[in-house]
Scaffold this motif. Structure first.
Motif, short mmCIF file in Angstrom:
data_model
loop_
_atom_site.label_atom_id
_atom_site.label_comp_id
_atom_site.label_asym_id
_atom_site.label_seq_id
_atom_site.Cartn_x
_atom_site.Cartn_y
_atom_site.Cartn_z
N ASP A 20 19.45 -22.77 -8.15
CA ASP A 20 19.18 -24.18 -8.69
C ASP A 20 18.12 -24.93 -7.87
O ASP A 20 17.54 -25.99 -8.29
CB ASP A 20 20.49 -25.07 -9.10
N LYS A 21 17.79 -24.25 -6.68
CA LYS A 21 16.84 -25.07 -5.77
C LYS A 21 15.92 -24.03 -4.77
O LYS A 21 16.73 -23.09 -4.36
CB LYS A 21 17.62 -26.01 -4.97
N THR B 173 9.57 -28.57 -3.08
CA THR B 173 10.92 -28.22 -3.50
C THR B 173 10.91 -27.96 -5.31
O THR B 173 10.64 -28.99 -5.87
CB THR B 173 11.85 -29.24 -3.14
N PHE C 10 13.51 -27.69 -8.46
CA PHE C 10 14.90 -27.85 -8.86
C PHE C 10 14.82 -27.11 -10.26
O PHE C 10 14.14 -27.50 -11.05
CB PHE C 10 15.36 -29.18 -8.96
N ASN D 42 17.55 -26.80 -13.85
CA ASN D 42 18.78 -27.14 -14.40
C ASN D 42 18.78 -26.30 -15.49
O ASN D 42 18.26 -26.66 -16.64
CB ASN D 42 18.70 -28.54 -14.63
#
Lengths: 115, 114
Positions: free
Chosen positions: B55-56, B63, B65, B67
């Motif tokens: 998820d990261k 960065t 991310f 979802n």
């Protein structure tokens, strides 16, 4: 230096003429791709090839043709049947097709203008 | 049918602040996501990627991310620098083609003001 070369950087053609864009890579990559970019739009896939002597249509193949006779080379011909050929054309390659975690590397692009 | 969408055509931030670029997708077969950066009249360059099992993913100032339930990913740049000004494309690779092809979003023009 390993990389992808596209030539020429800028290309002008008269309407109704076919034109071939060059793409060469010395990365020993299996797969090669052609995209076009238009203002305000993402990269749209024209054709791709996962292996020599084989290629598949992308999302906007009409009016284009390709060949893959050598691993290093994937020329794109923009034919007179392409209704809107003026665009920025990008060639890319990928080390191995069929491997999910696999990035594509891009050439510097060719700006084609049809007058 | 736009399977990868970047709803913000442009984003402007101050140098030193955070830049957040967003991307939504519709195809549940997408399993690997990438961000590319593009300067005018040049080819895109790879920035960072993330697999759907994470998820990261972080790489220096960048960065990403993911979802999965919302089918949404974002790229954070901290701190933003003027040299980050470029068009950013998100792209997705799907299991059906075993990663053979990428689907790109429309791009977001990021401008970082000094």
């Amino acid at each position: 230096d390993g990389g992808i070369t596209q030539s020429p950087k800028y290309l002008f053609r008269k309407e109704g003429q076919n034109v071939t864009l060059s793409c060469e890579q010395n990365l020993n990559h299996d797969a090669m791709y052609w995209y076009r970019q238009d203002p305000g739009q993402g990269l749209r896939l024209i054709y791709y090839s996962q292996i020599v002597n084989d290629f598949q249509k992308g999302d906007i193949a009409e009016g284009y043709s390709v060949s893959r006779e050598k691993k290093e080379s994937f020329p794109l011909t923009v034919t007179s049947a392409q209704k809107n050929p003026t665009a920025f054309y990008l060639c890319a390659s990928m080390a191995r097709a069929g491997v999910l975690a696999n990035e594509q590397f891009f050439g510097p692009g060719t700006r084609l203008t049809v007058l | 049918d736009q399977q990868v969408k970047q709803n913000s055509p442009s984003l402007s931030v101050q140098e030193g602040r955070i830049s957040i670029l967003n991307c939504d997708y519709t195809n549940s077969m997408f399993d690997y996501f990438l961000w590319y950066k593009k300067y005018p009249a040049e080819g895109p360059t790879f920035l960072i990627s993330i697999s759907s099992i994470k998820d990261k993913n972080e790489d220096g100032r960048f960065t990403v991310f993911l979802n999965k339930s919302a089918k949404h990913l974002s790229l954070h740049i901290v701190p933003s620098q003027p040299g980050d000004s470029a068009v950013y494309f998100c792209a997705a690779s799907d299991k059906e083609t075993s990663g053979s092809r990428l689907t790109f979003g429309e791009g977001t023009q990021l401008t970082v003001n000094p």
